[in-house]
Design an enzyme around this catalytic site. Structure first.
Site, PDB file in Angstrom:
ATOM      1  N   ASN A 156      31.557  28.596  45.145  1.00 40.06           N
ATOM      2  CA  ASN A 156      30.945  28.733  46.441  1.00 40.06           C
ATOM      3  C   ASN A 156      29.770  29.730  46.587  1.00 40.06           C
ATOM      4  O   ASN A 156      29.056  29.888  47.524  1.00 40.06           O
ATOM      5  CB  ASN A 156      32.163  28.945  47.554  1.00 40.06           C
ATOM      6  CG  ASN A 156      32.963  30.397  47.375  1.00 40.06           C
ATOM      7  OD1 ASN A 156      32.903  30.795  45.960  1.00 40.06           O
ATOM      8  ND2 ASN A 156      33.582  30.792  48.170  1.00 40.06           N
ATOM      9  N   GLU A 255      40.093  38.569  43.740  1.00 35.80           N
ATOM     10  CA  GLU A 255      39.762  38.268  45.098  1.00 35.80           C
ATOM     11  C   GLU A 255      40.124  36.943  45.429  1.00 35.80           C
ATOM     12  O   GLU A 255      39.500  35.917  44.996  1.00 35.80           O
ATOM     13  CB  GLU A 255      38.203  38.253  45.045  1.00 35.80           C
ATOM     14  CG  GLU A 255      37.748  39.760  44.627  1.00 35.80           C
ATOM     15  CD  GLU A 255      38.045  40.733  45.600  1.00 35.80           C
ATOM     16  OE1 GLU A 255      38.392  40.460  46.834  1.00 35.80           O
ATOM     17  OE2 GLU A 255      37.564  42.013  45.442  1.00 35.80           O
ATOM     18  N   CYS A 289      35.530  32.738  51.403  1.00 37.68           N
ATOM     19  CA  CYS A 289      36.910  33.258  51.444  1.00 37.68           C
ATOM     20  C   CYS A 289      36.960  34.333  52.777  1.00 37.68           C
ATOM     21  O   CYS A 289      38.328  34.350  53.280  1.00 37.68           O
ATOM     22  CB  CYS A 289      37.517  34.130  50.284  1.00 37.68           C
ATOM     23  SG  CYS A 289      37.437  33.243  48.645  1.00 37.68           S
ATOM     24  N   GLU A 463      35.426  45.398  45.295  1.00 37.77           N
ATOM     25  CA  GLU A 463      34.355  44.997  44.559  1.00 37.77           C
ATOM     26  C   GLU A 463      33.258  45.493  45.369  1.00 37.77           C
ATOM     27  O   GLU A 463      33.520  45.420  46.652  1.00 37.77           O
ATOM     28  CB  GLU A 463      34.218  43.445  44.109  1.00 37.77           C
ATOM     29  CG  GLU A 463      35.129  43.029  43.166  1.00 37.77           C
ATOM     30  CD  GLU A 463      34.871  41.751  42.737  1.00 37.77           C
ATOM     31  OE1 GLU A 463      34.253  40.863  43.506  1.00 37.77           O
ATOM     32  OE2 GLU A 463      35.255  41.058  41.778  1.00 37.77           O
TER      33      GLU A 463
HETATM   34  C1  SIN Z   1      33.965  34.739  48.865  1.00 36.17           C
HETATM   35  O1  SIN Z   1      34.104  33.924  49.772  1.00 36.17           O
HETATM   36  O2  SIN Z   1      34.476  34.803  47.679  1.00 36.17           O
HETATM   37  C2  SIN Z   1      32.751  35.868  48.871  1.00 36.17           C
HETATM   38  C3  SIN Z   1      32.322  35.833  50.260  1.00 36.17           C
HETATM   39  C4  SIN Z   1      31.275  37.127  50.367  1.00 36.17           C
HETATM   40  O3  SIN Z   1      30.980  37.608  49.285  1.00 36.17           O
HETATM   41  O4  SIN Z   1      31.037  37.375  51.376  1.00 36.17           O
END
Ligand code: SIN
Length: 485
Positions: A156, A255, A289, A463
């Site tokens: 993604n 994550e 996510c 992170e």
């Molecule tokens: C993710 O969906 O894993 C990362 C999203 C983000 O860094 O904003």
């Protein structure tokens, strides 16, 4: 066809020890917008992962011995090259991932920002001297690179999830191996090409491409030569990889999945909440996510918020991310689209009402209509599972206490968002939400300076930011004695 200003950025073999490793077998990378095959990429396996670990191990002493300034200068070149080639990198990403070109270029800038940030942060890895309990002794604390780091990243965010891990690792003096998602390896290989151009020495940054994630993952999670493992992806897969790391007691960062509540109180600025909702829910067609997964809206503003959101959602233009004016791309695969639709249908069968959308899009393929649903309850499957698609279920609530209980009633704890203008409520709710990240009157919270990560089943570690580099360091305590005359 992918048309680039710099065709050399389009690589299709694993990059191990500074060399492109061709395999006899390949796998197809397809454009989710059209189903067209973009590239055939070498199908690496466990042996390639072992070769990458060996290369990273051999390269470690020289890379760790460089000064922070020397590493920063190289990382800075990598950053500059990413930004110089932002358009091409964006084109590659849109082709293999599907997000609109403007969003892809935004992700390149977001990903490059981690390299820029950590190039500098590597210069601030401070130790300590601590007065000891005896007058002839001193306690000294050193921070040293943890060693070889291995990582697995998702489709993604094909570029930024790599740099968010690689940049702090390299800045800390570690060497790195990445296994990118097999749907989106081209962005990772382009990063390798730029890493080489930036002067990152052979073996310091390695990419292993392949569809056999189990075999490659097995090596990366069980090799005694890998000191740290970092994963971004689903909670079930993260749980398995975490178990695999236990045998060699690796330091692990995870994550994982989320179930973000997006909360709208009756004192909120509703127009600002709608703008935040659009950004948080529909970014990357709902495939992040941290995407808003459930909208918890106070009953007195429920219908007004729904009407405003509906009007705003009508503006989305779906299509191939390379086409002018397109603001939302397809989902990554047909299966992903079918899974989203199954959740919508299940909710309708349970009494939810589709306000807009609710069907595969007329464009066909993997496109799904931007969707809003009302009459949803917090106990429906759509509110309990990560939707990973452009569907906004709206759930009413009455009181703040009820809201906190509903928002926290999930195994996940990655991101949450809420809109309110009452300062007392802002503090109470921010403290009451069991999430690693909370957006307050803000729908986009990710940036290189901030600590990204979750609690509960959403993961371990952070992170980005000054906290993100700590996971790539070991603390060594020196006891200096014999100081008395
Ligand atoms: C993710 O969906 O894993 C990362 C999203 C983000 O860094 O904003």
């Amino acid at each position: 066809m992918i048309r680039l200003n710099e065709p050399a950025l389009l690589a299709n073999h694993s990059y191990i020890n500074g060399a492109w490793v061709k395999k006899d077998t390949t796998f197809d990378v397809t454009n989710p917008a059209s189903g067209v095959v973009l590239a055939q990429v070498s199908n690496g396996d466990g042996q390639d992962a072992e070769a990458a670990v060996a290369a990273a191990k051999a390269a470690l002493p020289a890379w760790a011995a460089k000064s922070a300034n020397e590493r920063a200068a190289i990382l800075r070149k990598w950053f500059n090259l990413m930004m110089e080639h932002q358009h091409d990198l964006g084109v590659i990403m849109t082709a293999e991932q599907g997000k609109p070109l403007a969003e892809s270029k935004g992700e390149i800038a977001y990903g490059a920002a981690f390299v820029d940030w950590y190039a500098e942060e590597g210069k601030r890895i401070y130790g300590d001297t601590i007065p000891g309990p005896a007058s002839d002794k001193r306690i000294i604390v050193l921070k040293q690179p943890i060693g070889v780091v291995a990582a697995i990243t998702p489709w993604n965010f094909p570029s930024s999830m790599i740099t968010r891990k690689a940049a702090p690792a390299l800045a800390a003096g570690c060497t790195f191996i990445i296994k990118p998602a097999s749907e989106t390896p081209l962005s990772a290989l382009a990063l390798a090409q730029l890493a080489e151009m930036a002067g990152i020495p052979k073996g310091v940054f390695n990419v292993v491409t392949g569809t056999n994630s189990r075999a490659i993952g097995e090596v990366l999670t069980t090799s005694p030569d890998v000191a740290k493992f970092s994963f971004t992806g689903s909670t079930p897969v993260g749980r398995k990889l975490y178990e695999q790391c236990a045998g060699t007691i690796k330091k692990v960062s995870l994550e994982l999945g989320g179930n973000a509540p997006f909360i709208v109180f009756d004192d909120a600025d509703l127009d600002a909440a709608v703008q935040g909702a659009l950004a948080s829910k529909y970014r990357n067609a709902g495939q992040t996510c941290v995407c808003a997964n459930r909208f918890l809206v106070q009953r007195s503003v429920y219908d007004t918020f729904a009407e405003k959101l509906e009007a705003a959602v009508a503006e989305f233009q779906l299509g191939d991310g390379m086409d002018e004016g397109v603001t939302m791309g397809p989902l990554i695969t047909k299966k992903a689209m079918d899974d989203v639709h199954a959740l919508v249908e299940q909710s309708v069968a349970q009494g939810a009402q589709v306000v807009v959308g609710g069907q595969p899009h007329a464009l066909g393929g993997n496109y799904y209509q931007p969707t809003i649903m009302k009459n949803v309850s917090n106990s429906m499957a759509i509110a309990a599972n990560e939707i990973f698609g452009p569907v906004a279920p709206l759930i009413p609530f009455d009181t703040e206490e009820e809201l906190i209980a509903m928002a926290n009633d999930t195994e996940y704890g990655l991101a949450a968002y809420f809109y309110s203008r009452d300062i007392g409520r802002i503090w109470r709710v921010a403290e009451g939400l069991e999430y690693g990240m909370v957006g307050i009157n803000e729908g986009i919270i990710s940036n290189a300076a901030a600590p990204f990560g979750g609690v509960k089943s959403s993961g371990l570690g952070r992170e980005g930011s000054k906290y993100g580099i700590e996971d790539f360091l070991e603390i060594k305590y020196l006891c200096l004695g014999g100081l008395n005359k």
